[in-house]
Design a protein around this motif. Structure first.
Motif, PDB file in Angstrom:
ATOM      1  N   ASP A 229      -7.001   0.021  11.257  1.00 55.24           N
ATOM      2  CA  ASP A 229      -7.265   1.396  10.835  1.00 55.24           C
ATOM      3  C   ASP A 229      -6.154   1.921   9.938  1.00 55.24           C
ATOM      4  OD1 ASP A 229      -9.640   1.485  12.204  1.00 55.24           O
ATOM      5  OD2 ASP A 229      -8.821   2.551  13.950  1.00 55.24           O
TER       6      ASP A 229
ATOM      7  N   ASP B 233       5.721   3.850  -0.460  1.00 59.17           N
ATOM      8  CA  ASP B 233       5.397   2.426  -0.423  1.00 59.17           C
ATOM      9  C   ASP B 233       5.499   1.883   0.992  1.00 59.17           C
ATOM     10  OD1 ASP B 233       4.964   2.203  -3.157  1.00 59.17           O
ATOM     11  OD2 ASP B 233       7.064   1.694  -3.586  1.00 59.17           O
TER      12      ASP B 233
ATOM     13  N   GLY C  58       0.825  -1.199   0.000  1.00 64.83           N
ATOM     14  CA  GLY C  58       0.000   0.000   0.000  1.00 64.83           C
ATOM     15  C   GLY C  58       0.859   1.247   0.000  1.00 64.83           C
ATOM     16  N   LYS C  59       0.229   2.376   0.289  1.00 64.91           N
ATOM     17  CA  LYS C  59       0.917   3.669   0.308  1.00 64.91           C
ATOM     18  C   LYS C  59       0.632   4.374   1.626  1.00 64.91           C
ATOM     19  CE  LYS C  59       2.415   3.911  -4.096  1.00 64.91           C
ATOM     20  NZ  LYS C  59       3.825   4.140  -4.519  1.00 64.91           N
TER      21      LYS C  59
ATOM     22  N   ARG D  51      -6.297   0.419   6.436  1.00 66.03           N
ATOM     23  CA  ARG D  51      -7.311   1.071   5.599  1.00 66.03           C
ATOM     24  C   ARG D  51      -6.812   2.423   5.088  1.00 66.03           C
ATOM     25  NH1 ARG D  51     -11.020  -1.781   9.119  1.00 66.03           N
ATOM     26  NH2 ARG D  51     -10.730  -0.220  10.771  1.00 66.03           N
ATOM     27  N   CYS D  52      -6.092   3.148   5.940  1.00 61.22           N
ATOM     28  CA  CYS D  52      -5.518   4.434   5.514  1.00 61.22           C
ATOM     29  C   CYS D  52      -4.501   4.248   4.395  1.00 61.22           C
ATOM     30  CB  CYS D  52      -4.860   5.142   6.686  1.00 61.22           C
ATOM     31  SG  CYS D  52      -6.018   5.794   7.907  1.00 61.22           S
ATOM     32  N   CYS D  53      -3.861   3.091   4.409  1.00 58.61           N
ATOM     33  CA  CYS D  53      -2.825   2.788   3.405  1.00 58.61           C
ATOM     34  C   CYS D  53      -3.415   2.064   2.196  1.00 58.61           C
ATOM     35  CB  CYS D  53      -1.722   1.947   4.026  1.00 58.61           C
ATOM     36  SG  CYS D  53      -0.838   2.780   5.355  1.00 58.61           S
ATOM     37  N   GLU D  54      -4.765   2.042   2.119  1.00 60.14           N
ATOM     38  CA  GLU D  54      -5.490   1.430   1.004  1.00 60.14           C
ATOM     39  C   GLU D  54      -5.233  -0.065   0.898  1.00 60.14           C
ATOM     40  OE1 GLU D  54      -4.690   3.637  -2.531  1.00 60.14           O
ATOM     41  OE2 GLU D  54      -5.314   5.546  -1.666  1.00 60.14           O
ATOM     42  N   ILE D  55      -4.986  -0.698   2.054  1.00 57.10           N
ATOM     43  CA  ILE D  55      -4.909  -2.157   2.096  1.00 57.10           C
ATOM     44  C   ILE D  55      -6.234  -2.632   2.696  1.00 57.10           C
ATOM     45  CG2 ILE D  55      -3.696  -4.167   3.027  1.00 57.10           C
ATOM     46  CD1 ILE D  55      -1.181  -2.494   3.150  1.00 57.10           C
ATOM     47  N   LYS D  56      -7.188  -2.929   1.828  1.00 60.83           N
ATOM     48  CA  LYS D  56      -8.536  -3.213   2.276  1.00 60.83           C
ATOM     49  C   LYS D  56      -8.778  -4.690   2.557  1.00 60.83           C
ATOM     50  CE  LYS D  56     -10.298   0.747  -0.299  1.00 60.83           C
ATOM     51  NZ  LYS D  56     -11.204   1.205  -1.386  1.00 60.83           N
ATOM     52  N   ASN D  57      -8.076  -5.556   1.883  1.00 54.21           N
ATOM     53  CA  ASN D  57      -8.288  -6.989   2.070  1.00 54.21           C
ATOM     54  C   ASN D  57      -6.947  -7.712   2.067  1.00 54.21           C
ATOM     55  OD1 ASN D  57      -9.368  -9.526   2.273  1.00 54.21           O
ATOM     56  ND2 ASN D  57      -9.904  -9.694   0.103  1.00 54.21           N
TER      57      ASN D  57
END
Length: 326
Positions: free
Chosen positions: A314, A239, A233-234, A317-323
Motif C-alpha cells: 500500500d 525522494d 518514488g516520492k 503505491r502511495c509513493c508511485e512505485i507501481k511495479n
C-alpha cells in the motif's frame, strides 16, 4: 505411593538428570530437586537415581503424584502442560527441526509486560508442546526458542528451533555465514547504486524512545550490509528508495543504524533520524523476506521467501512505485 510417569525424548538423550528436571520442573530449585532424588520421590526406570545420572531416550522418569497436588502450597510441581496451538503464528515452513514464521508488525519475540505482549516465543512453545504431545514425541527438557533476532517492528521470516540438532545446525550456519538473510526496506533519499556498508557498532549510552539504540564506534562490532536500490518514488514530495538489504552479520539494529550512518534512514524510523509522515502506518518499513540455506541434513530447501505484506505494498503505491519488480 503413586507416581506420574514421563518418557524421555530424543532431545533429552545424554543429558544429566538434574538438568532435565531443572527445565521440566521449573518451579523447583536445584536444592529441592536433589532432596526429592535422595528421598526416592523421583525415580528413573522405577529405581532411585543420582543427580548426575545421564538420561537415555526412552527412560521413564517417575515423579511422586502428591507433588502435583494443587492444594499443597510448599511442594507444588508445575510441569509444562500442553496448551492449544496458536492460530496466529503464520507458519511458513515447519519440519521436525525448525519452525519458520512470518512475524507480524508490532509483536515482540520475547514479550513485554509493559505492553501486555506475552511474546511470540511463548506462543511457539505452546504450539510445540501441544503438537509434541499429539505426536507422542515430547522432550522433557528441550524448549523451542528463536534462533536469531528481529526487532519488534520488523516483520518477516523468523526461525525457531524444534530440536537440538536444528538449533545447533542453524546457529553454526549463522556463525559461519553460510545462511543468508535478505530484507526489503523503504529508505529516505535517493540511493542511486548498490553500496557495501561496513561499520563498527556498539550500544549508545543514552536511550531513544525508551530503548538503547546503537551507533558507530571504533571499538564496536563489525556490521556488514549490502544495500541495493530496487525502485524509486516520492513520499510527501521527498525522494524514497525501495532497498534490498543483504546482511552478512547480525548486529542489533544493524540495518536501521547503518541506514542512518550512510544517509538513508528508514522512512519513519525517528530513533535513527527518519521522519514521520501521515502516510506511514508503521514506525518504519523493514521486512525479512528471504532465507537461503546451503546443502543441509535438516530437509531445508535452498531458499524460503515470502511476499511483501499488504501494508508495505500500500505504501509503495502511495509513493508511485507501481511495479518494483519483486
Amino acid at each position: 505411593m503413586e507416581f506420574r510417569d514421563f518418557t524421555a525424548g530424543k532431545d533429552d538423550d545424554g543429558r544429566r538428570l538434574d538438568r532435565v528436571l531443572r527445565i521440566f520442573l521449573e518451579n523447583l530449585s536445584m536444592g529441592e530437586i536433589y532432596k526429592l532424588l535422595r528421598k526416592g520421590l523421583i525415580k528413573v526406570n522405577n529405581k532411585k537415581a543420582k543427580a548426575d545420572t545421564h538420561v537415555s531416550q526412552g527412560d521413564v522418569i517417575s515423579i511422586a503424584e502428591f507433588l502435583f497436588n494443587s492444594e499443597s502450597k510448599s511442594n507444588v510441581v508445575t510441569a509444562h502442560s500442553p496448551v492449544p496451538s496458536s492460530e496466529n503464528l503464520n507458519i511458513v515452513f515447519e519440519n521436525e527441526h525448525l519452525l519458520i514464521i512470518d512475524k507480524p508488525y508490532g509483536r515482540s519475540v520475547h514479550g513485554s509486560e509493559k505492553e501486555k505482549d506475552a511474546g511470540l516465543d511463548k506462543e511457539v512453545t505452546a504450539y510445540y508442546e501441544a503438537k509434541s504431545k499429539e505426536e507422542k514425541e515430547k522432550s522433557l527438557s528441550f524448549r523451542p526458542g528463536p534462533l536469531h533476532r528481529l526487532d519488534k517492528n520488523t516483520t518477516g521470516l523468523l526461525v525457531f528451533s524444534k530440536s537440538l540438532e536444528g538449533a545447533h545446525w542453524f546457529s553454526e550456519g549463522i556463525k559461519n555465514h553460510t545462511i543468508h538473510k535478505k530484507y526489503y526496506g523503504i529508505a529516505e533519499g535517493n540511493l542511486a547504486k548498490t553500496e557495501e556498508w561496513e561499520d563498527k557498532l556498539s550500544d549508545s549510552d543514552t536511550t531513544e524512545q525508551g530503548f538503547y539504540t546503537v551507533s558507530q564506534n571504533t571499538s564496536g562490532l563489525l556490521a556488514q550490509t549490502t544495500a541495493k536500490p530496487l525502485a524509486h518514488g516520492k513520499l510527501a514530495g521527498h525522494d524514497i528508495t525501495l532497498v534490498e538489504y543483504a546482511i552478512k552479520t547480525g548486529r542489533k539494529h544493524q540495518i536501521r543504524a547503518q541506514s542512518k550512518i550512510h544517509g538513508h534512514p528508514l522512512a519513519g524510523d525517528t530513533a535513527y533520524s527518519g521522519h514521520k509522515d501521515k502516510l506511514l502506518k508503521r514506525e518504519y518499513y523493514l521486512q525479512a523476506y528471504s532465507l537461503s540455506f546451503p546443502a543441509n541434513p535438516l530437509g531445508l530447501p535452498p531458499e524460503i521467501k515470502i511476499e511483501l505484506s499488504s501494508d508495505f505494498l500500500d505504501l509503495l503505491r502511495c509513493c508511485e512505485i507501481k511495479n518494483p519488480g519483486l
